[in-house]
Design a protein around this motif. Structure first.
Motif, mmCIF file in Angstrom:
data_model
loop_
_atom_site.group_PDB
_atom_site.id
_atom_site.type_symbol
_atom_site.label_atom_id
_atom_site.label_comp_id
_atom_site.label_asym_id
_atom_site.label_seq_id
_atom_site.Cartn_x
_atom_site.Cartn_y
_atom_site.Cartn_z
ATOM 1 N N GLU A 269 24.856 -45.145 64.063
ATOM 2 C CA GLU A 269 25.430 -45.479 65.489
ATOM 3 C C GLU A 269 26.871 -44.872 65.523
ATOM 4 O OE1 GLU A 269 22.843 -49.365 66.147
ATOM 5 O OE2 GLU A 269 24.890 -49.586 65.137
ATOM 6 N N VAL A 270 27.275 -44.074 64.577
ATOM 7 C CA VAL A 270 28.676 -43.420 64.424
ATOM 8 C C VAL A 270 28.887 -41.981 64.703
ATOM 9 C CG1 VAL A 270 30.814 -43.016 63.067
ATOM 10 C CG2 VAL A 270 29.306 -45.365 62.834
ATOM 11 N N ARG A 293 37.675 -37.895 63.403
ATOM 12 C CA ARG A 293 37.344 -39.202 64.527
ATOM 13 C C ARG A 293 36.065 -39.605 64.447
ATOM 14 N NH1 ARG A 293 39.491 -37.338 70.041
ATOM 15 N NH2 ARG A 293 37.386 -35.978 69.966
ATOM 16 N N LEU A 294 35.911 -40.819 64.170
ATOM 17 C CA LEU A 294 34.693 -41.660 64.363
ATOM 18 C C LEU A 294 34.593 -42.683 65.683
ATOM 19 C CD1 LEU A 294 34.790 -42.890 60.570
ATOM 20 C CD2 LEU A 294 33.765 -40.945 61.370
ATOM 21 N N THR A 295 33.546 -42.430 66.169
ATOM 22 C CA THR A 295 33.286 -43.377 67.236
ATOM 23 C C THR A 295 32.117 -44.434 67.018
ATOM 24 O OG1 THR A 295 34.154 -41.709 68.990
ATOM 25 C CG2 THR A 295 32.714 -43.315 69.753
ATOM 26 N N HIS A 296 32.232 -45.615 66.966
ATOM 27 C CA HIS A 296 31.063 -46.676 66.886
ATOM 28 C C HIS A 296 30.489 -46.786 68.219
ATOM 29 C CE1 HIS A 296 29.157 -50.770 66.273
ATOM 30 N NE2 HIS A 296 28.773 -49.921 65.292
ATOM 31 N N VAL A 302 36.755 -46.433 68.733
ATOM 32 C CA VAL A 302 36.950 -45.134 68.121
ATOM 33 C C VAL A 302 38.060 -45.145 66.981
ATOM 34 C CG1 VAL A 302 38.095 -42.783 68.952
ATOM 35 C CG2 VAL A 302 36.624 -44.185 70.475
ATOM 36 N N VAL A 303 38.104 -44.265 66.068
ATOM 37 C CA VAL A 303 39.267 -44.618 64.972
ATOM 38 C C VAL A 303 39.406 -42.884 64.725
ATOM 39 C CG1 VAL A 303 39.751 -44.828 62.646
ATOM 40 C CG2 VAL A 303 38.596 -46.507 63.891
ATOM 41 N N SER A 304 40.693 -42.678 64.936
ATOM 42 C CA SER A 304 41.049 -41.206 64.406
ATOM 43 C C SER A 304 42.003 -41.222 63.433
ATOM 44 C CB SER A 304 41.706 -40.605 65.700
ATOM 45 O OG SER A 304 42.898 -41.202 66.150
#
Length: 417
Positions: A269-270, A293-296, A302-304
């Motif tokens: 899911e990421v 960059r991770l997007t759940h 969103v985490v960058s």
């Protein structure tokens, strides 16, 4: 199903100090300094009965869950026993004083003892109430503090940097280990002297979450900006969000693979993206795809991360931050039921990052926390992370506990209906 509110154990220790302002405020929750709200006393007696039954069960054979629960109930049972003993003593002395058939000298001795016994009962009441408030599940963990500017343009970004320095100063004075996981200025670089766009400070200290959770919310500043030519006071704001720091080597790492855990994230899911970092960095920025960059996808979180030149390190930091954000989101979602119940029963509003929790007034050298009502006339010491900041934070921990006690009373009352 309504869930029990939580509070950090360090707050309980501070709260239990005798003759504190927090104790005086909490006593208003009860009918008098020596009494316990009936709902809380009922909860304590139910737990004591459960403790007795579990003890009998263990006498017939060991059970891990029963033993753990007995350990959790133990402090409450002890506190209840002390309260019952002190309450009985006060009742006996009062009865003796008002008994016309008792000896005059005996009544005088009873009157002399009553004051000290009432103090013992008051202390026992405080101990019983604090023992009933469970520990927040994240309280013992290290934490991440996310700091971002809000309304106010460049002045808000400057103030966000001031808050970062304030918390770093507080940590330095208290010997807390810190790491600046992310620091990005308004021009997208880490260049010094440029207003802050976002910072993530990791406080790698046991119980850090319990210490700093009271800082979550909107911090407002009132001052004359350095760029203001007419001398007008401007109002700006910055947000602080406090997350549990979930590290791969922590005791909670085993929960990373448990779908029922707050800390679990399905990797399917990421969405993972790698790209070239922006800002200063020379050939490395131009040639190396080190930014991550991770997007759940389910929550669109969103985490960058691009602070390190190593893609692997940036990926590790990004996953740590993503786990923390998702765990906090799940926790907040579960608390919504309790928040709704508090509002309907005791009128307590949710405290979160959307609330203006504190004002820093530079013209008056004043810091006011709008939750506890505490005002400190020593802004410079607060902004340096000194003892004045600890006083403000301590007052908020007491406020949080008062609200949790009110919620416990409301929850117990609702469950009895």
């Amino acid at each position: 199903m309504l869930r029990t509110p939580w509070i950090c154990r360090s707050c309980i220790v501070r709260f239990a100090r005798p003759a504190s302002r927090r104790q005086v405020r909490l006593q208003s929750t009860a009918t008098s300094p020596e009494t316990i709200p009936p709902a809380l006393l009922s909860r304590a007696r139910d737990i004591a009965l459960e403790h007795t039954k579990l003890t009998e069960k263990l006498a017939n054979g060991f059970d891990t869950r029963a033993a753990k629960r007995i350990g959790e109930c133990g402090p409450i049972v002890t506190a209840l026993g002390e309260w019952d003993k002190a309450n009985e003593s006060v009742a006996e002395l009062t009865s003796l004083i008002h008994d016309p058939d008792s000896d005059a000298e005996l009544r005088e001795l009873a009157a002399d003892d009553l004051g000290a016994t009432r103090e013992q009962l008051q202390t026992a009441s405080q101990s019983l109430i604090t023992s009933l408030v469970p520990v927040h599940p994240f309280a013992s963990l290290p934490c991440l503090m996310e700091i971002r500017p809000g309304a106010g343009g460049s002045e808000a970004a400057i103030f966000a940097g001031d808050l970062l320095s304030m918390y770093q100063g507080f940590c330095n004075r208290n010997g807390f280990r810190t790491t600046l996981l992310k620091y990005e200025n308004t021009n997208g670089t880490q260049e010094a002297g440029v207003p802050l766009a976002e910072a993530i400070l990791e406080i790698d200290q046991e119980n850090a979450y319990g210490t700093f959770r009271c800082e979550a919310g909107i911090h407002r500043v009132q001052r004359v900006p350095a760029t203001e030519k007419s001398g007008r006071t401007h109002t700006s704001a910055a947000s602080v969000h406090v997350l549990p720091s979930l590290q791969d080597n922590s005791a909670l790492a085993q929960d990373f693979e448990d779908p029922e855990s707050d800390y679990y994230i399905d990797v399917k899911e990421v969405k993972l993206e790698v790209m070239r970092a922006s800002g200063a960095g020379g050939q490395h920025v131009n040639k190396t795809e080190s930014a991550v960059r991770l997007t759940h996808i389910p929550t669109n979180t969103v985490v960058s991360m691009q602070d390190s030149r190593s893609q692997i390190k940036n990926k590790e930091k990004a996953w740590t931050l993503l786990r923390s954000r998702i765990a906090q989101l799940r926790r907040e979602k579960r608390e919504e039921e309790m928040v709704a119940m508090r509002r309907s029963v005791v009128g307590v509003a949710k405290m979160g990052r959307g609330d203006k929790i504190r004002t820093y007034n530079y013209g008056q050298q004043r810091v006011t926390d709008h939750r506890s009502g505490t005002t400190i006339m020593n802004l410079d010491d607060v902004m340096e992370g000194g003892q004045s900041l600890e006083e403000v934070m301590d007052s908020v921990r007491g406020w949080l506990m008062e609200k949790d006690v009110e919620a416990m009373i409301a929850e117990e009352g609702a469950s009895k209906k």
